[in-house]
Design a protein around this motif. Structure first.
Motif, short mmCIF file in Angstrom:
data_model
loop_
_atom_site.label_atom_id
_atom_site.label_comp_id
_atom_site.label_asym_id
_atom_site.label_seq_id
_atom_site.Cartn_x
_atom_site.Cartn_y
_atom_site.Cartn_z
N GLU A 1 -18.89 -13.07 -35.21
CA GLU A 1 -19.52 -11.92 -35.86
C GLU A 1 -19.50 -10.65 -35.01
O GLU A 1 -20.19 -9.69 -35.32
N THR B 1 -15.26 -8.07 -38.52
CA THR B 1 -15.69 -8.73 -37.29
C THR B 1 -14.55 -9.57 -36.71
O THR B 1 -13.58 -9.90 -37.39
N ILE C 1 -26.11 -10.64 -33.91
CA ILE C 1 -25.02 -11.54 -34.30
C ILE C 1 -25.35 -12.98 -33.95
O ILE C 1 -26.09 -13.26 -33.00
#
Length: 415
Positions: free
Chosen positions: A107, A81, A155
């Motif tokens: 993320e 990420t 996320i």
């Protein structure tokens, strides 16, 4: 008679066990097609990829089978990420006020692709025609992919109520309460656009679906993507989906992965470019960063990472430059320290402002700075400026001569 009944009973038991055994064996040896049909009837999707390992990216062909008559979508994302950020400064349609809310996540997948059925190619073309105003949410809505848009929607996104003053003092602002699931999903789409910047980097429409539910698509992992695992999932909706297929991407030297940039680069190219640019920059009294910045951005690195990464390179070039310039007595330490103090303050403010602006704004500002500097330097080569400079130099020379004569007379008078 008793013996006959015993014989019949034994025969029935043997036949019963044989039937059960045969049924079990038949179940174990069902043809793959029959198992597939049963899986589809239960709402499952089969999916396969032509390769499970890549070296420095490459093309993957995805095939499978889904319930007939349904649209299929494929999500591909990386395990690694990166950070994605966006400042919402667009005026509110109802109030006209600018919210100045800063959204950020660590993320965001370094690679993400949502493959749409090929019949939605026109949707992508329509959004491309909008230029910078294209929208991830509009594409997802028009292509019917709202229920299958999965990984980025989950996320964790932080948001801050920010101000210019907060940036100056080194803060992102006041952290706000977490968003609900729906709002988080909407903001994740905006962050996708902020991170990947183009429709082609997020979407493709090469998914071919047959009448019986068979489908085929392909996805290209660029050579600069991160090493590690990539996940492929086919979906009809949020409940009917395949098990993830894992693909491993391997990166080897001289390619090096830059985690905060989410990119893999051949380390030799930045080295050679920096060597040439710094040599030229030091000749001009700079570290070469003003040339290196746009070059690295052109290589596809995020402008925030470029701005931060160039800072230590300037430190190295300036250190050696200071040493050599001090040896030939070209440094005015009073002027240098004064400028250094101002640069220290600017260096504190700059990183936070860089985080808040988009790549387009960064290019616009940086471009104008370079244009102005280039114009000033060009003006200093014009005959008019050179003539004016000669006069100024003559005046300074005469002033220096008179000052020396006055000092000499004063010295002689004192004797």
């Amino acid at each position: 008679m008793k013996q006959f009944l015993t014989f019949i009973t034994i025969l029935i038991v043997i036949v019963s066990f044989s039937t059960v055994g045969y049924a079990q064996k038949a179940a174990e040896t069902k043809p793959a097609e029959q198992k597939s049909a049963e899986a589809l009837s239960e709402g499952k999707i089969e999916i396969k990829v032509d390769k499970n390992q890549l070296s420095g990216g490459g093309k993957i062909t995805i095939t499978g089978k889904a319930p007939a008559g349904r649209d299929v979508y494929i999500e591909v994302w990386s395990e690694k990420t990166v950070r994605a950020a966006r400042l919402d400064s667009d005026p509110d349609p109802r109030t006209g006020k600018r919210p100045y809310i800063f959204y950020m996540t660590d993320e965001m997948p370094g690679f993400y692709k949502l493959i749409l059925p090929e019949k939605y190619k026109s949707v992508l073309e329509e959004e491309k025609a909008k230029g910078k105003k294209w929208s991830v949410s509009e594409i997802i809505k028009k292509s019917g992919a709202d229920t299958v848009y999965g990984y980025p929607a989950k996320i964790k996104i932080d948001r801050y109520q920010t101000t210019l003053w907060a940036s100056i003092i080194g803060s992102r602002g006041t952290k706000l309460e977490p968003m609900d699931e729906k709002e988080n999903k909407r903001r994740s789409m905006q962050l996708l656009k902020a991170r990947f910047r183009s429709i082609g980097a997020i979407f493709s429409s090469n998914l071919k679906i047959e009448e019986n539910g068979s489908f085929k698509a392909s996805v290209e992992l660029p050579s600069n993507v991160a090493p590690g695992k990539y996940f492929v999932v086919a979906k009809v909706d949020k409940d009917i989906k395949s098990e993830p297929v894992v693909i491993e991407n391997v990166v080897s030297f001289p390619n090096v992965y830059l985690p905060n940039a989410g990119r893999t680069v051949n380390i030799f190219w930045p080295f050679l470019l920096t060597l040439a640019i710094t040599t030229f920059g030091v000749v001009m009294g700079a570290g070469g960063g003003f040339i290196l910045n746009p070059v690295l951005v052109m290589l596809g690195l995020p402008h925030t990472v470029v701005a931060g990464s160039v800072m230590p390179t300037v430190l190295f070039s300036q250190a050696t430059g200071i040493y050599n310039y001090s040896k030939i007595k070209f440094i005015s330490w009073k002027l240098g320290i004064t400028l250094g103090l101002a640069m220290a303050v600017g260096g504190f403010i700059g990183p936070k402002l860089t985080e808040l602006i988009t790549l387009e704004q960064y290019k616009f500002l940086f471009g104008w700075v370079l244009i102005i500097l280039a114009a000033l330097m060009f003006w200093q080569t014009t005959p008019k400026y050179l003539e004016k400079n000669k006069k100024e130099q003559a005046i300074l020379k005469e002033f220096k001569k008179r000052a020396e004569e006055a000092a000499k007379k004063k010295s002689e008078g004192g004797k």
